[in-house]
Scaffold this active site. Sequence first.
Site, mmCIF file in Angstrom:
data_model
loop_
_atom_site.group_PDB
_atom_site.id
_atom_site.type_symbol
_atom_site.label_atom_id
_atom_site.label_comp_id
_atom_site.label_asym_id
_atom_site.label_seq_id
_atom_site.Cartn_x
_atom_site.Cartn_y
_atom_site.Cartn_z
ATOM 1 N N GLN A 130 0.900 -1.406 0.067
ATOM 2 C CA GLN A 130 0.102 0.149 0.084
ATOM 3 C C GLN A 130 0.786 1.266 0.106
ATOM 4 O O GLN A 130 1.540 1.539 0.948
ATOM 5 C CB GLN A 130 -0.953 -0.122 1.329
ATOM 6 C CG GLN A 130 -1.855 1.196 1.342
ATOM 7 C CD GLN A 130 -2.547 1.306 2.846
ATOM 8 O OE1 GLN A 130 -1.994 0.754 3.555
ATOM 9 N NE2 GLN A 130 -3.687 1.822 2.765
ATOM 10 N N GLY A 131 0.832 2.021 -1.042
ATOM 11 C CA GLY A 131 1.744 3.434 -1.186
ATOM 12 C C GLY A 131 0.751 4.327 -0.850
ATOM 13 O O GLY A 131 0.449 5.046 -1.720
ATOM 14 N N TYR A 132 0.539 4.631 0.220
ATOM 15 C CA TYR A 132 -0.436 5.862 0.753
ATOM 16 C C TYR A 132 0.538 6.956 1.331
ATOM 17 O O TYR A 132 0.839 8.036 0.983
ATOM 18 C CB TYR A 132 -1.224 5.720 1.657
ATOM 19 C CG TYR A 132 -2.720 5.258 1.239
ATOM 20 C CD1 TYR A 132 -2.785 4.385 0.037
ATOM 21 C CD2 TYR A 132 -3.937 5.491 1.846
ATOM 22 C CE1 TYR A 132 -4.145 3.757 -0.846
ATOM 23 C CE2 TYR A 132 -4.943 4.778 1.470
ATOM 24 C CZ TYR A 132 -5.236 4.032 0.136
ATOM 25 O OH TYR A 132 -6.131 3.737 -0.163
ATOM 26 N N SER A 133 1.187 6.541 2.514
ATOM 27 C CA SER A 133 1.970 7.784 3.274
ATOM 28 C C SER A 133 3.525 8.116 2.700
ATOM 29 O O SER A 133 3.848 7.281 2.147
ATOM 30 C CB SER A 133 2.361 6.944 4.546
ATOM 31 O OG SER A 133 1.182 6.613 5.353
ATOM 32 N N SER A 165 4.395 -0.959 4.252
ATOM 33 C CA SER A 165 4.476 -2.537 4.677
ATOM 34 C C SER A 165 4.940 -3.522 3.731
ATOM 35 O O SER A 165 4.339 -3.426 2.614
ATOM 36 C CB SER A 165 3.319 -2.705 5.651
ATOM 37 O OG SER A 165 2.840 -2.056 6.688
ATOM 38 N N GLU A 248 -9.574 -1.226 5.196
ATOM 39 C CA GLU A 248 -8.353 -1.344 6.301
ATOM 40 C C GLU A 248 -8.827 -1.234 7.642
ATOM 41 O O GLU A 248 -8.147 -2.208 8.471
ATOM 42 C CB GLU A 248 -7.271 -0.319 5.565
ATOM 43 C CG GLU A 248 -5.818 -0.654 6.449
ATOM 44 C CD GLU A 248 -4.884 0.526 6.130
ATOM 45 O OE1 GLU A 248 -5.243 1.382 5.312
ATOM 46 O OE2 GLU A 248 -3.978 0.411 6.618
ATOM 47 N N GLU A 368 -6.436 9.261 17.039
ATOM 48 C CA GLU A 368 -6.848 10.795 16.999
ATOM 49 C C GLU A 368 -7.580 11.061 15.787
ATOM 50 O O GLU A 368 -8.490 11.850 15.860
ATOM 51 C CB GLU A 368 -5.753 11.887 17.229
ATOM 52 C CG GLU A 368 -4.936 11.870 18.665
ATOM 53 C CD GLU A 368 -4.135 10.557 18.932
ATOM 54 O OE1 GLU A 368 -3.915 9.715 17.774
ATOM 55 O OE2 GLU A 368 -3.909 10.345 20.035
HETATM 56 C C1 LIG Z 1 3.597 -0.472 11.655
HETATM 57 C C2 LIG Z 1 3.028 0.644 10.781
HETATM 58 C C3 LIG Z 1 2.558 0.116 9.308
HETATM 59 C C4 LIG Z 1 2.227 1.065 8.181
HETATM 60 N N1 LIG Z 1 2.071 0.564 6.890
HETATM 61 C C5 LIG Z 1 1.854 1.540 5.826
HETATM 62 C C6 LIG Z 1 1.686 1.160 4.712
HETATM 63 O O1 LIG Z 1 1.703 -0.101 4.392
HETATM 64 N N2 LIG Z 1 1.121 1.981 3.625
HETATM 65 C C7 LIG Z 1 1.014 3.300 4.071
HETATM 66 O O2 LIG Z 1 0.899 4.292 3.223
HETATM 67 N N3 LIG Z 1 1.354 3.662 5.277
HETATM 68 C C8 LIG Z 1 1.662 2.835 6.300
HETATM 69 N N4 LIG Z 1 1.817 3.320 7.598
HETATM 70 C C9 LIG Z 1 1.829 4.964 8.024
HETATM 71 C C10 LIG Z 1 0.344 5.262 8.640
HETATM 72 O O3 LIG Z 1 -0.723 5.148 8.066
HETATM 73 C C11 LIG Z 1 0.832 6.762 9.490
HETATM 74 O O4 LIG Z 1 1.878 6.541 10.249
HETATM 75 C C12 LIG Z 1 -0.198 7.411 9.724
HETATM 76 O O5 LIG Z 1 -1.356 7.436 8.895
HETATM 77 C C13 LIG Z 1 0.069 8.607 10.836
HETATM 78 O O6 LIG Z 1 1.046 9.592 10.020
HETATM 79 P P1 LIG Z 1 2.667 9.915 10.575
HETATM 80 O O7 LIG Z 1 3.021 8.836 10.814
HETATM 81 O O8 LIG Z 1 2.784 11.113 9.529
HETATM 82 O O9 LIG Z 1 2.076 10.687 11.806
HETATM 83 P P2 LIG Z 1 1.465 12.175 11.831
HETATM 84 O O10 LIG Z 1 0.255 12.545 11.008
HETATM 85 O O11 LIG Z 1 2.665 13.162 11.740
HETATM 86 O O12 LIG Z 1 1.065 12.107 13.177
HETATM 87 C C14 LIG Z 1 1.737 12.470 14.570
HETATM 88 C C15 LIG Z 1 0.753 12.723 15.879
HETATM 89 O O13 LIG Z 1 -0.033 13.938 15.521
HETATM 90 C C16 LIG Z 1 -1.516 13.560 15.793
HETATM 91 N N5 LIG Z 1 -2.451 14.244 14.973
HETATM 92 C C17 LIG Z 1 -2.241 14.553 13.412
HETATM 93 N N6 LIG Z 1 -2.955 15.341 12.888
HETATM 94 C C18 LIG Z 1 -4.043 15.554 13.856
HETATM 95 C C19 LIG Z 1 -5.160 16.123 14.196
HETATM 96 N N7 LIG Z 1 -5.663 16.761 13.041
HETATM 97 N N8 LIG Z 1 -5.913 16.280 15.137
HETATM 98 C C20 LIG Z 1 -5.193 15.532 16.191
HETATM 99 N N9 LIG Z 1 -4.113 14.881 16.325
HETATM 100 C C21 LIG Z 1 -3.512 14.684 15.322
HETATM 101 C C22 LIG Z 1 -1.538 11.750 15.223
HETATM 102 O O14 LIG Z 1 -2.787 11.293 15.894
HETATM 103 C C23 LIG Z 1 -0.097 11.581 15.902
HETATM 104 O O15 LIG Z 1 -0.147 11.029 17.073
HETATM 105 C C24 LIG Z 1 2.213 2.398 8.566
HETATM 106 C C25 LIG Z 1 2.451 2.744 10.028
HETATM 107 C C26 LIG Z 1 2.770 2.049 11.033
HETATM 108 C C27 LIG Z 1 3.221 2.252 12.273
#
Ligand SMILES: Cc1cc2nc3c(=O)[nH]c(=O)nc-3n(C[C@H](O)[C@H](O)[C@H](O)COP(=O)(O)OP(=O)(O)OC[C@H]3O[C@@H](n4cnc5c(N)ncnc54)[C@H](O)[C@@H]3O)c2cc1C
Lengths: 384, 383
Positions: A130-133, A165, A248, A368
């Site tokens: 999954q290429g999202y983040s 992942s 998901e 959150e």
């Molecule tokens: C084990 C694992 C597997 C993953 N696998 C994949 C994958 O296969 N493909 C993929 O694309 N992504 C994947 N991800 C990524 C995952 O979707 C992101 O980590 C997630 O969406 C959070 O983004 P971030 O890490 O940039 O955190 P940030 O968005 O920077 O968040 C940091 C903190 O700020 C809080 N925050 C942010 N915005 C708000 C708001 N508006 N209100 C309140 N609080 C807020 C968050 O809740 C968090 O606590 C994976 C992540 C993990 C840990």
Amino acid sequence: MADLETFRIETRAWLAANCPPEMRQSIAKDGDVVWGGRHADLTPPQRAWLDAMGAKGWTVPEWPKEYGGGGLSKDEAKVLVQEMRAIRARSPLASFGIWMLGPALLKYGNEEQKKEHLPKIARGEIRWCQGYSEPGAGSDLASLRTSAVVDGDDYIVNGQKVWTSYADKADWIFCLVRTDMAAPKHLGISFLLFDMASPGVSTSPIKLISGYSPFCQTFFDDVRVPRANLMGTAGKGWDIAKYLLTHEREMIGDLDDGRRSLSQIAVKALGEAGVAPLRSDIVRHEINALAFGLTMERVKDETKAGQGTGALSSMLKYYGTELNKQRQELLMSVGGSDSLAWSGTGEVDTSRHWLRSRANSIEGGTSEVQLNIIAKRVLQLPGA
Amino acid sequence: MALVLTDDQTMVRDSADGFFAAEAPVAELRRLRDANGGAGDATGFDRGLWAKMAEMGFAGVLVPEAHGGAGFGYVAAGLVQEAIGRNLSLSPLLSTAILAATALVRGGSPEQQARYLPQIASGERLFALAADEAARHDPHHVTTRAETSGNGFKLNGTKAFVLDGHVADTLIVAARTGGADDEAAGITLFLVDAKAPGVAVARRSMVDSRNAARVTLTDVQVDGADVLGAAGDGAAILDRVLDAGRACLAAEMLGVAGESFTRTVDYLKQREQFGVKIGTFQALQHRAAHLFCEVELARSATLRALVALDADEDRVPMFASLAKAKAGEVAKLSTDEGVQMHGGIGMTDDFDIGFFMKRARAARETFGDLAFHGDRLAMLMGY
Ligand SMILES: Cc1cc2nc3c(=O)[nH]c(=O)nc-3n(C[C@H](O)[C@H](O)[C@H](O)COP(=O)(O)OP(=O)(O)OC[C@H]3O[C@@H](n4cnc5c(N)ncnc54)[C@H](O)[C@@H]3O)c2cc1C
């Protein structure tokens, strides 16, 4: 009802004949989970079980038969789950294709894409990631910047994904890209499918606090992707992205994977020295776990009766993952000093599973973010 | 058995919602509480309302049609209780239509059923369960004695928490014909005329404006024909009666929690501070969203317990305890948050939200709280 009973009897007999004894033992280590794909290295029983289930379409019981599914009704699928559980049969295949891409393909894919990809997902031939983040686009996913520019019959893709992942083990990727730089951020996004073996794709694993490296940084450097691999309409990828996320989230939130409940563990563990003071913590967790399980059941029953409530995937994701974290915390406590083990002889998984579970409330959209969605869509609070 | 309402049950829900909102809204609770110059209404509820509840089929919700009831079952009874919880309506439904009806249907002789069940459905006779003897719920702790005397028994003892005891025509008394003080075996249930010589009823009104009497029995003579079920085997009936009460109280608490939540979310959309609606503050949004999930969980647990009662499943005790524990905790959270998020006005007697907190506290305490049901659940699950 009589038909369902016949189906149950036939299913039971078929499972008895086709599920190898090795596949009726609980999952003990990561290698026990079958992800399929071109590079899959399966034991003979794993292979036999996957092939038998794949041929019947029972890796994806409710998908239509024409796309490699089992064509079962919801009730029949429930019977299948019950019968598999009764003999403690393992799931034949774990797959992002089944949990995430498949439902989106069924809804948004064109006929050729469905015919091409769904059967291979069902049989475990192609493994998806999954290429999202991206580094700059996490919770604010729609701010993603990976670009796809039209060049003849192709898109040229450039950019970087992160936390992908199993990118290093996957065969194909479903990827969010920006096809219109000028449009407002939600409207310039498109949903592309492409082969990870394409020239210009590279991955580099990242190590987690659990010590494992299941996810990667993924780089795209002038990757050529046929325009035919666009799913849905260009610029409408955000709708697909969100639809896929609801699947998901339900998957991540679903704790009902047949594993032992804390109560079952407590029945044994409470006999050991020092465990008794945990009894009320355990039962309070179990009260929530049971009520949550019943909520999953009620939601399914209501959906079947056409009575669904909104934003349920966010509720299930939020509550289910927070519960699982609590469960892992209690398992650490029940294990006491044993559960601190990291390497060496004996059980070393408890600590790693505890650490891995911390990601549950981050991956697939943080807790959150789920609460934000409920506040906005269900409660309609101002400014949410 | 699917966890969805049937069409008939949806009809009961809709009619109960409309009925209690129109006939017994929170303003009625306030009126009854403040009657008699603040001493409170003598009956504690409106007998006219109870008569209408009988007409609607609510009083006979668990009484079989053969005995003049509606025979809707426990899921329907729970829906009525939920509407009662939303409106904080005062009525003897729990004591008479749920506890006593369950006792008579499960344990009554054909003569007892023929005599009493029609009177429950018509609303003409009120019952009260006299079981608990200590301040904390402990149903098998029975020290009240029943000694053989003549062709019947003589009862002696004190019951501490008899809901609606002050208006009951008939008491269902748990007394000991054998066994040790905390044993299940040896408990016998008796139908006792509340006017019989030796019965003393001391009314006490509670924080939620409901009533629980202290009942003292001194050489009360009862007939052998007034034993409910078999002598010495009353605990099984009592446990089922209590589980029915617990599941229906869970439903009431679900109504309390849901209504307190709805009112609070509405307030978040109205009240302004710092130049914006307070509902724009994420700290409050997240707590409200969490509460939404909790109410959904309480709903599932409650419905499951009521379904188990209707199907007379083996796991009635487990699901009743689960529902009572979960709905109680959610009612606590919802009403605590309700008062807190209303700020100062939430603490005023003129404002209704506090009534929900009071009812939640009393309902949680009634027939076992989280600690009681957590302990019971753990035992039922083998630890
Ligand atoms: C084990 C694992 C597997 C993953 N696998 C994949 C994958 O296969 N493909 C993929 O694309 N992504 C994947 N991800 C990524 C995952 O979707 C992101 O980590 C997630 O969406 C959070 O983004 P971030 O890490 O940039 O955190 P940030 O968005 O920077 O968040 C940091 C903190 O700020 C809080 N925050 C942010 N915005 C708000 C708001 N508006 N209100 C309140 N609080 C807020 C968050 O809740 C968090 O606590 C994976 C992540 C993990 C840990």
